[in-house]
Design a protein around this motif. Structure first.
Motif, PDB file in Angstrom:
ATOM      1  N   GLU A  63      79.903  -1.840  26.437  1.00  0.00           N
ATOM      2  CA  GLU A  63      78.449  -1.858  26.266  1.00  0.00           C
ATOM      3  C   GLU A  63      77.755  -0.597  26.783  1.00  0.00           C
ATOM      4  OE1 GLU A  63      77.082  -3.875  24.192  1.00  0.00           O
ATOM      5  OE2 GLU A  63      78.959  -4.945  24.017  1.00  0.00           O
ATOM      6  N   PRO A  64      78.028  -0.138  28.001  1.00  0.00           N
ATOM      7  CA  PRO A  64      77.364   1.105  28.420  1.00  0.00           C
ATOM      8  C   PRO A  64      77.753   2.309  27.554  1.00  0.00           C
ATOM      9  CG  PRO A  64      78.249  -0.045  30.328  1.00  0.00           C
ATOM     10  CD  PRO A  64      78.770  -0.745  29.106  1.00  0.00           C
ATOM     11  N   LEU A  65      78.991   2.337  27.074  1.00  0.00           N
ATOM     12  CA  LEU A  65      79.409   3.468  26.246  1.00  0.00           C
ATOM     13  C   LEU A  65      78.665   3.491  24.916  1.00  0.00           C
ATOM     14  CD1 LEU A  65      83.254   3.568  26.927  1.00  0.00           C
ATOM     15  CD2 LEU A  65      81.486   5.132  27.760  1.00  0.00           C
ATOM     16  N   ASP A  66      78.470   2.326  24.301  1.00  0.00           N
ATOM     17  CA  ASP A  66      77.762   2.338  23.023  1.00  0.00           C
ATOM     18  C   ASP A  66      76.287   2.689  23.198  1.00  0.00           C
ATOM     19  OD1 ASP A  66      77.556  -0.378  24.071  1.00  0.00           O
ATOM     20  OD2 ASP A  66      76.581  -0.909  22.200  1.00  0.00           O
ATOM     21  N   PHE A  67      75.726   2.448  24.397  1.00  0.00           N
ATOM     22  CA  PHE A  67      74.347   2.837  24.633  1.00  0.00           C
ATOM     23  C   PHE A  67      74.202   4.343  24.863  1.00  0.00           C
ATOM     24  CE2 PHE A  67      73.654  -1.693  25.235  1.00  0.00           C
ATOM     25  CZ  PHE A  67      72.440  -1.852  24.590  1.00  0.00           C
ATOM     26  N   LEU A  68      75.313   5.060  24.976  1.00  0.00           N
ATOM     27  CA  LEU A  68      75.260   6.523  25.065  1.00  0.00           C
ATOM     28  C   LEU A  68      75.152   7.183  23.687  1.00  0.00           C
ATOM     29  CD1 LEU A  68      77.974   7.234  27.782  1.00  0.00           C
ATOM     30  CD2 LEU A  68      75.486   7.354  28.033  1.00  0.00           C
ATOM     31  N   THR A  69      75.482   6.463  22.638  1.00  0.00           N
ATOM     32  CA  THR A  69      75.500   7.030  21.293  1.00  0.00           C
ATOM     33  C   THR A  69      74.160   7.656  20.891  1.00  0.00           C
ATOM     34  OG1 THR A  69      77.176   5.416  20.701  1.00  0.00           O
ATOM     35  CG2 THR A  69      76.137   6.589  18.899  1.00  0.00           C
ATOM     36  N   PRO A  70      73.019   7.051  21.163  1.00  0.00           N
ATOM     37  CA  PRO A  70      71.760   7.722  20.799  1.00  0.00           C
ATOM     38  C   PRO A  70      71.594   9.099  21.457  1.00  0.00           C
ATOM     39  CG  PRO A  70      71.337   5.416  21.229  1.00  0.00           C
ATOM     40  CD  PRO A  70      72.762   5.687  21.635  1.00  0.00           C
ATOM     41  N   GLY A  71      72.320   9.358  22.531  1.00  0.00           N
ATOM     42  CA  GLY A  71      72.262  10.672  23.162  1.00  0.00           C
ATOM     43  C   GLY A  71      72.731  11.793  22.250  1.00  0.00           C
ATOM     44  N   LEU A  72      73.475  11.442  21.198  1.00  0.00           N
ATOM     45  CA  LEU A  72      73.904  12.465  20.245  1.00  0.00           C
ATOM     46  C   LEU A  72      72.736  13.037  19.453  1.00  0.00           C
ATOM     47  CD1 LEU A  72      77.138  10.718  18.926  1.00  0.00           C
ATOM     48  CD2 LEU A  72      77.017  12.691  20.462  1.00  0.00           C
ATOM     49  N   VAL A  73      71.624  12.308  19.380  1.00  0.00           N
ATOM     50  CA  VAL A  73      70.480  12.762  18.593  1.00  0.00           C
ATOM     51  C   VAL A  73      69.194  12.845  19.422  1.00  0.00           C
ATOM     52  CG1 VAL A  73      71.425  11.905  16.424  1.00  0.00           C
ATOM     53  CG2 VAL A  73      69.961  10.414  17.796  1.00  0.00           C
ATOM     54  N   ARG A  74      69.311  12.649  20.733  1.00  0.00           N
ATOM     55  CA  ARG A  74      68.141  12.697  21.599  1.00  0.00           C
ATOM     56  C   ARG A  74      68.279  13.839  22.601  1.00  0.00           C
ATOM     57  NH1 ARG A  74      64.097   9.400  19.862  1.00  0.00           N
ATOM     58  NH2 ARG A  74      63.388   9.169  21.971  1.00  0.00           N
ATOM     59  N   GLU A  75      67.149  14.240  23.167  1.00  0.00           N
ATOM     60  CA  GLU A  75      67.124  15.336  24.131  1.00  0.00           C
ATOM     61  C   GLU A  75      68.000  15.043  25.350  1.00  0.00           C
ATOM     62  OE1 GLU A  75      63.494  16.186  26.588  1.00  0.00           O
ATOM     63  OE2 GLU A  75      63.380  17.851  25.164  1.00  0.00           O
ATOM     64  N   TRP A  76      68.001  13.788  25.821  1.00  0.00           N
ATOM     65  CA  TRP A  76      68.772  13.449  27.013  1.00  0.00           C
ATOM     66  C   TRP A  76      70.273  13.548  26.776  1.00  0.00           C
ATOM     67  CZ3 TRP A  76      71.976   9.294  26.497  1.00  0.00           C
ATOM     68  CH2 TRP A  76      71.633   8.310  25.590  1.00  0.00           C
ATOM     69  N   GLY A  77      70.689  13.704  25.547  1.00  0.00           N
ATOM     70  CA  GLY A  77      72.108  13.885  25.248  1.00  0.00           C
ATOM     71  C   GLY A  77      72.564  15.326  25.433  1.00  0.00           C
ATOM     72  N   GLU A  78      71.630  16.244  25.636  1.00  0.00           N
ATOM     73  CA  GLU A  78      71.987  17.651  25.843  1.00  0.00           C
ATOM     74  C   GLU A  78      71.917  18.064  27.312  1.00  0.00           C
ATOM     75  OE1 GLU A  78      69.718  20.185  23.280  1.00  0.00           O
ATOM     76  OE2 GLU A  78      71.030  19.720  21.597  1.00  0.00           O
ATOM     77  N   VAL A  79      71.053  17.398  28.069  1.00  0.00           N
ATOM     78  CA  VAL A  79      70.900  17.694  29.496  1.00  0.00           C
ATOM     79  C   VAL A  79      70.906  16.363  30.241  1.00  0.00           C
ATOM     80  CG1 VAL A  79      69.400  18.696  31.257  1.00  0.00           C
ATOM     81  CG2 VAL A  79      69.535  19.753  28.999  1.00  0.00           C
ATOM     82  N   PHE A  80      71.749  16.260  31.278  1.00  0.00           N
ATOM     83  CA  PHE A  80      71.794  15.032  32.068  1.00  0.00           C
ATOM     84  C   PHE A  80      70.435  14.790  32.704  1.00  0.00           C
ATOM     85  CE2 PHE A  80      76.366  16.084  32.154  1.00  0.00           C
ATOM     86  CZ  PHE A  80      76.891  14.864  31.761  1.00  0.00           C
ATOM     87  N   PRO A  81      69.938  13.544  32.683  1.00  0.00           N
ATOM     88  CA  PRO A  81      68.649  13.253  33.320  1.00  0.00           C
ATOM     89  C   PRO A  81      68.676  13.626  34.810  1.00  0.00           C
ATOM     90  CG  PRO A  81      69.393  11.382  32.008  1.00  0.00           C
ATOM     91  CD  PRO A  81      70.529  12.363  32.054  1.00  0.00           C
ATOM     92  N   ARG A  82      67.582  14.108  35.302  1.00  0.00           N
ATOM     93  CA  ARG A  82      67.485  14.577  36.691  1.00  0.00           C
ATOM     94  C   ARG A  82      67.794  13.477  37.715  1.00  0.00           C
ATOM     95  NH1 ARG A  82      66.845  19.617  37.112  1.00  0.00           N
ATOM     96  NH2 ARG A  82      65.570  20.768  35.655  1.00  0.00           N
ATOM     97  N   ARG A  83      67.604  12.222  37.337  1.00  0.00           N
ATOM     98  CA  ARG A  83      67.825  11.113  38.276  1.00  0.00           C
ATOM     99  C   ARG A  83      69.306  10.855  38.557  1.00  0.00           C
ATOM    100  NH1 ARG A  83      66.020   8.941  33.523  1.00  0.00           N
ATOM    101  NH2 ARG A  83      67.491   7.615  32.412  1.00  0.00           N
ATOM    102  N   LEU A  84      70.218  11.472  37.802  1.00  0.00           N
ATOM    103  CA  LEU A  84      71.651  11.263  38.029  1.00  0.00           C
ATOM    104  C   LEU A  84      72.133  12.153  39.168  1.00  0.00           C
ATOM    105  CD1 LEU A  84      73.100  11.114  34.408  1.00  0.00           C
ATOM    106  CD2 LEU A  84      72.726   9.231  35.980  1.00  0.00           C
ATOM    107  N   PRO A  85      72.747  11.561  40.179  1.00  0.00           N
ATOM    108  CA  PRO A  85      73.242  12.377  41.285  1.00  0.00           C
ATOM    109  C   PRO A  85      74.347  13.330  40.810  1.00  0.00           C
ATOM    110  CG  PRO A  85      73.767  10.040  41.615  1.00  0.00           C
ATOM    111  CD  PRO A  85      73.011  10.155  40.345  1.00  0.00           C
ATOM    112  N   LEU A  86      74.385  14.500  41.353  1.00  0.00           N
ATOM    113  CA  LEU A  86      75.363  15.563  41.086  1.00  0.00           C
ATOM    114  C   LEU A  86      75.252  16.184  39.697  1.00  0.00           C
ATOM    115  CD1 LEU A  86      78.519  13.933  42.724  1.00  0.00           C
ATOM    116  CD2 LEU A  86      76.955  15.577  43.751  1.00  0.00           C
TER     117      LEU A  86
END
Length: 157
Positions: A63-86
């Protein structure tokens, strides 16, 4: 909080396909969890703790992996969101993003081919395992798992 932006020059079909993937995978996960907790969506010949752990783990991973799929066509798929540690603010590696999608697609394509072969050949019809009994359980199985066949098609277009 700003709304995530679509990437420029993303074809409409690609955006629709990427956003459809979570909807395609979710019903199978819900069915697996329901089966694990004893909802009569199928009959399990030998229920075990190992099988329950496998079904829940598969759902928790898928389930979490399939929710990453929209990242292929969204801005957040090119740069990790700032809220993610490291990782926050760093660019997503192209190789990682572009290899994850075909890997998931290839796995689903292989599973679809295998299960189609097994169903057509009648392999394991009387073997112990999980069985659907009756038209209602068969229809529920089809509704939950047939959408997965569309995922490889959406990803390889």
């Amino acid at each position: 909080m700003t709304k995530p932006k679509a990437l420029p020059d993303v074809p409409r079909w690609a955006a629709v396909a990427a956003h459809a993937v979570p909807s395609l995978v979710l019903p199978s996960g819900i069915r697996r969890v329901a089966l694990t907790f004893g909802v009569p969506v199928a009959r399990i010949d030998n229920p075990s703790t190992g099988l329950a752990v496998y079904q829940i783990a598969l759902t928790v991973v898928a389930e979490p992996l399939d929710f990453l799929t929209p990242g292929l066509v969204r801005e957040w798929g090119e740069v990790f969101p700032r809220r993610l540690p490291l990782l926050g603010g760093r660019p997503v590696g192209v190789r990682g993003a572009t290899s994850a999608a075909p890997t998931g697609t290839g796995g689903l394509f292989a599973l679809t081919g295998w299960f189609t072969y097994v169903a057509v050949a009648g392999i394991g019809r009387d073997a112990p395992g999980t069985h659907v009994e009756g038209p209602l359980q068969e229809a529920l199985f089809a509704v939950c798992y047939l959408p997965l066949v569309a995922w490889p098609r959406c990803s390889w277009r």
